[in-house]
Each structure stands twice: as structure tokens, then as C-alpha cells.
Design an enzyme around this catalytic site. Structure first.
Site, PDB file in Angstrom:
ATOM      1  N   HIS A  86      -0.509   0.600 -10.360  1.00 43.13           N
ATOM      2  CA  HIS A  86      -1.313  -0.290  -9.505  1.00 43.13           C
ATOM      3  C   HIS A  86      -2.018  -1.372 -10.336  1.00 43.13           C
ATOM      4  CE1 HIS A  86      -3.551  -0.405  -5.391  1.00 43.13           C
ATOM      5  NE2 HIS A  86      -3.323  -1.630  -5.864  1.00 43.13           N
ATOM      6  N   VAL A  87      -1.219  -2.053 -11.147  1.00 40.70           N
ATOM      7  CA  VAL A  87      -1.770  -3.064 -12.056  1.00 40.70           C
ATOM      8  C   VAL A  87      -1.144  -4.437 -11.832  1.00 40.70           C
ATOM      9  CG1 VAL A  87      -2.425  -1.432 -13.861  1.00 40.70           C
ATOM     10  CG2 VAL A  87      -0.100  -2.355 -13.829  1.00 40.70           C
TER      11      VAL A  87
ATOM     12  N   GLU B 258      -3.893   7.941  -5.534  1.00 41.17           N
ATOM     13  CA  GLU B 258      -4.141   7.292  -6.820  1.00 41.17           C
ATOM     14  C   GLU B 258      -5.447   7.808  -7.414  1.00 41.17           C
ATOM     15  OE1 GLU B 258      -3.955   3.048  -6.367  1.00 41.17           O
ATOM     16  OE2 GLU B 258      -1.880   3.081  -5.669  1.00 41.17           O
TER      17      GLU B 258
ATOM     18  N   ASP C 106       4.383   0.175  -7.443  1.00 39.98           N
ATOM     19  CA  ASP C 106       3.115  -0.171  -8.098  1.00 39.98           C
ATOM     20  C   ASP C 106       1.942   0.467  -7.361  1.00 39.98           C
ATOM     21  OD1 ASP C 106       1.569  -1.755 -10.106  1.00 39.98           O
ATOM     22  OD2 ASP C 106       0.772  -2.724  -8.296  1.00 39.98           O
TER      23      ASP C 106
ATOM     24  N   ARG D 211       0.843  -1.190   0.000  1.00 39.81           N
ATOM     25  CA  ARG D 211       0.000   0.000   0.000  1.00 39.81           C
ATOM     26  C   ARG D 211       0.880   1.244   0.000  1.00 39.81           C
ATOM     27  NH1 ARG D 211      -2.775  -2.255  -2.318  1.00 39.81           N
ATOM     28  NH2 ARG D 211      -4.518  -3.574  -1.725  1.00 39.81           N
TER      29      ARG D 211
ATOM     30  N   ALA E  66      -1.916  -6.967 -10.263  1.00 40.71           N
ATOM     31  CA  ALA E  66      -2.815  -8.126 -10.313  1.00 40.71           C
ATOM     32  C   ALA E  66      -3.726  -8.112 -11.531  1.00 40.71           C
ATOM     33  CB  ALA E  66      -3.667  -8.184  -9.045  1.00 40.71           C
TER      34      ALA E  66
END
Length: 328
Positions: free
Chosen positions: A289-290, A270, A265, A241, A292
Site C-alpha cells: 500500500h505504497v 492491512e 497494492d 481498496r 502514493a
């Protein structure tokens, strides 16, 4: 008939999968985007949609929507993070909470390996050379790293950390883990230490990987004092986080050459604003933040919800549950 409400970008294909397996369950979609503001008047009206809900799939859920849902016993959060969902009212309630951590963890760990190798082998700089049609192998001499034999410190041994540790160990790295319960062994970790021992390990780290949840205890857990303890050749990765890292302190360490490089990431804010200095920071690799975001994410999410739902409908315990008091 049981009723499940869906919220937070939950795709129709995933709902169709669940409806096929559970024809006795009514699946309903809440149309409002979670980012939209909710007035008291709107909340009162839309709370009717949740009045007969037994379960809800949601990333964030305003308590005004579920406060009157007398049958509500379970909320599933598709993301790993639950801090945005855990209002004081929900924490104090008997409602069970599950999350998608078990789905995301392996994919995030793979992304972490990719980022670590990209830093070690200077791949962002290689792409810059390629874009400029520049052939200068001499400037690479002595700058690329072997990861075999290097030490990786993983702060946070939840789902992501536990998936990452054996992957790094398989590359020949010595993995040192940090967690709330150091007495519990973790595959791939040579040694597991307690939370308060992180500072002792930082001078030994060639790579520091943050895989921490967003809680009060982890807010800015790595800031200027911790970054100063890392060797100048060290790299930092944040996969957990954004709130766990003081981005301003990282920016200063990278701009002054105090740290060899970093890969992020996740971010404190955001989407990352276009005017953020992080975009143009030297030796920083960014992914939005990709980690996953793979094609079968929602199939895996639907399978996880189906497993939970089978237990829910037959009165079996849901597992694993989010520890609402701890926030993960």
C-alpha cells in the site's frame, strides 16, 4: 481566530508550511495515534481539544471527539479512502468532507503502470533468476507479453481510474472503463460502461484493473464468479481498496493456474499478516500500500489543504467535496 486540528501522521513540516501562509490560523496537533483505543472517559477529556475547532485534518475521527465542536464545519482526510472516517453521525451532519484523492491519483496511476509492465514482462521471475544467478533465456520464450494492442478493463473511474486510463492508452492499449455514470466520457477510454456491465467485459480483458472505493456496493465486487470469466492469460491488478477483491478466490485462481498473475497494492486486512498465504502465492506481486508514497506527497497534501483553507476562510465553496452518502 480560526482553529485547525491535525491528526493521522500529519508531519510537522506540512503544518509549518500552512502556518507560514496562514498566520491568523491556530494549528494544533492531536497527540493520540488513531489506532489507539479511546475509552469514554478519555474521549470526554480529549473532546475539549476539539471544542473550538473550525476544521480538522484526520484519517479517522471518533464522533465522540467532535460531537461537541459547535464551530466544526470541515474535515479533510489526507487519504483517498474515507470509509474509515464516514460514521453515520458524520454522514448525517452538515460538516463538509474533502480528501486527498487528487493528490494520490497520478502517483497511484504511475504505480499501476509499473505493476502492469512488471507482470507483462515477467520482472518478478527475472529477479528470482537474478537472485539465483540463473541464466535460462529459453524458459522466457513466448511467455513475455506486449501491452500494445492488449485490452485493459478498468473497474472504477474515480481519480485513480481517470489518471490511469490515458497512461495505458498511451502504451497502445485498448482501455474499457466501468463506472457508475457511463454517460460521462473519460480520456483514454475507448468505451465507458455501467457498473452492471463489468461481467460482460471480463472475457475480453487481458488486464483487469480494480480502482474501486470501499463501499457496500463494491465489497467483494470481484470474487470467484468474476474471476472465472477472465481468460486464463489475464492479469489482475488492485489499486483501489482491498475490500473490492475476494482475496481467497484470487489465491485459488493463482494456485490452480486459472489466472496468469496478479499485482496487489491494497489488501482487505492491512498490514498483511506474515502468515498470509498471499506472501507465497505463485505469480503474485505485492507492494505494501505504497503506491502514493513519493517524497513530495506531504508537500502536495499541504498545497491541497492550503487551497481548501483559502476558500474556507473567505467563505468560498470547498471543491471537490466527498459525497458522504456514496462514500467517495
Amino acid at each position: 481566530m480560526h482553529s485547525v486540528r491535525g491528526i493521522w501522521h500529519w508531519p510537522a513540516t506540512a503544518t509549518a508550511q500552512l502556518q507560514q501562509e496562514f498566520p491568523q490560523v491556530a494549528f494544533c496537533t492531536y497527540p493520540r495515534a488513531v489506532e489507539d483505543p479511546l475509552t469514554d472517559t478519555t474521549a470526554a477529556a480529549e473532546a475539549e481539544l476539539f471544542a473550538d475547532a473550525d476544521a480538522v485534518i484526520a484519517w479517522r475521527l471518533d464522533p465522540r471527539l467532535w460531537r461537541g465542536a459547535k464551530r466544526l464545519r470541515w474535515i479533510h482526510c489526507p487519504s483517498s479512502a474515507v470509509h474509515q472516517l464516514l460514521s453515520p453521525e458524520l454522514i448525517a451532519s452538515p460538516i463538509a468532507v474533502t480528501n486527498g484523492a487528487s493528490v494520490h491519483a497520478a502517483m497511484v496511476a504511475e504505480h499501476g503502470v509499473a505493476l502492469l509492465l512488471a507482470l507483462a514482462r515477467r520482472l518478478p521471475e527475472a529477479m528470482q533468476d537474478q537472485a539465483a544467478a540463473r541464466w535460462q533465456p529459453e524458459r522466457w520464450l513466448g511467455r513475455m507479453r506486449r501491452v500494445a494492442g492488449a485490452t485493459a478493463v478498468i473497474a472504477g473511474l474515480g481519480n485513480i481510474g481517470r489518471e490511469l486510463a490515458p497512461r495505458l492508452a498511451a502504451l497502445g492499449m485498448k482501455v474499457l472503463g466501468v463506472r457508475h455514470h457511463p454517460e460521462l466520457p473519460v480520456a483514454g477510454c475507448a468505451v465507458v460502461y455501467g457498473d452492471q456491465q463489468l461481467e460482460e467485459l471480463l472475457p475480453r480483458a487481458d488486464y483487469l484493473v480494480l480502482a474501486l472505493p470501499a463501499t457496500e456496493a463494491t465489497a467483494a465486487r470481484v470474487a470467484a464468479p468474476q474471476l472465472a470469466l477472465l481468460p486464463p492469460h489475464a492479469f489482475l491488478l488492485n489499486l483501489g481498496r482491498g475490500t473490492a477483491l475476494d482475496e481467497g478466490a484470487l489465491l485459488a485462481a493463482l494456485q490452480t493456474g486459472r489466472l496468469a498473475g496478479a499485482a496487489l497494492d491494497v489488501f482487505g486486512r492491512e498490514p498483511l499478516p506474515p502468515d498470509s498465504p498471499l506472501w507465497h502465492c505463485p505469480r503474485l506481486l505485492i507492494s505494501p500500500h505504497v503506491a502514493a508514497a513519493v517524497p513530495d506527497t506531504w508537500d502536495l497534501q499541504a498545497a491541497l489543504v492550503a487551497r481548501h483553507l483559502r476558500n474556507f476562510l473567505t467563505g468560498q465553496p470547498l471543491s471537490p467535496l466527498v459525497d458522504k452518502a456514496r462514500g467517495y
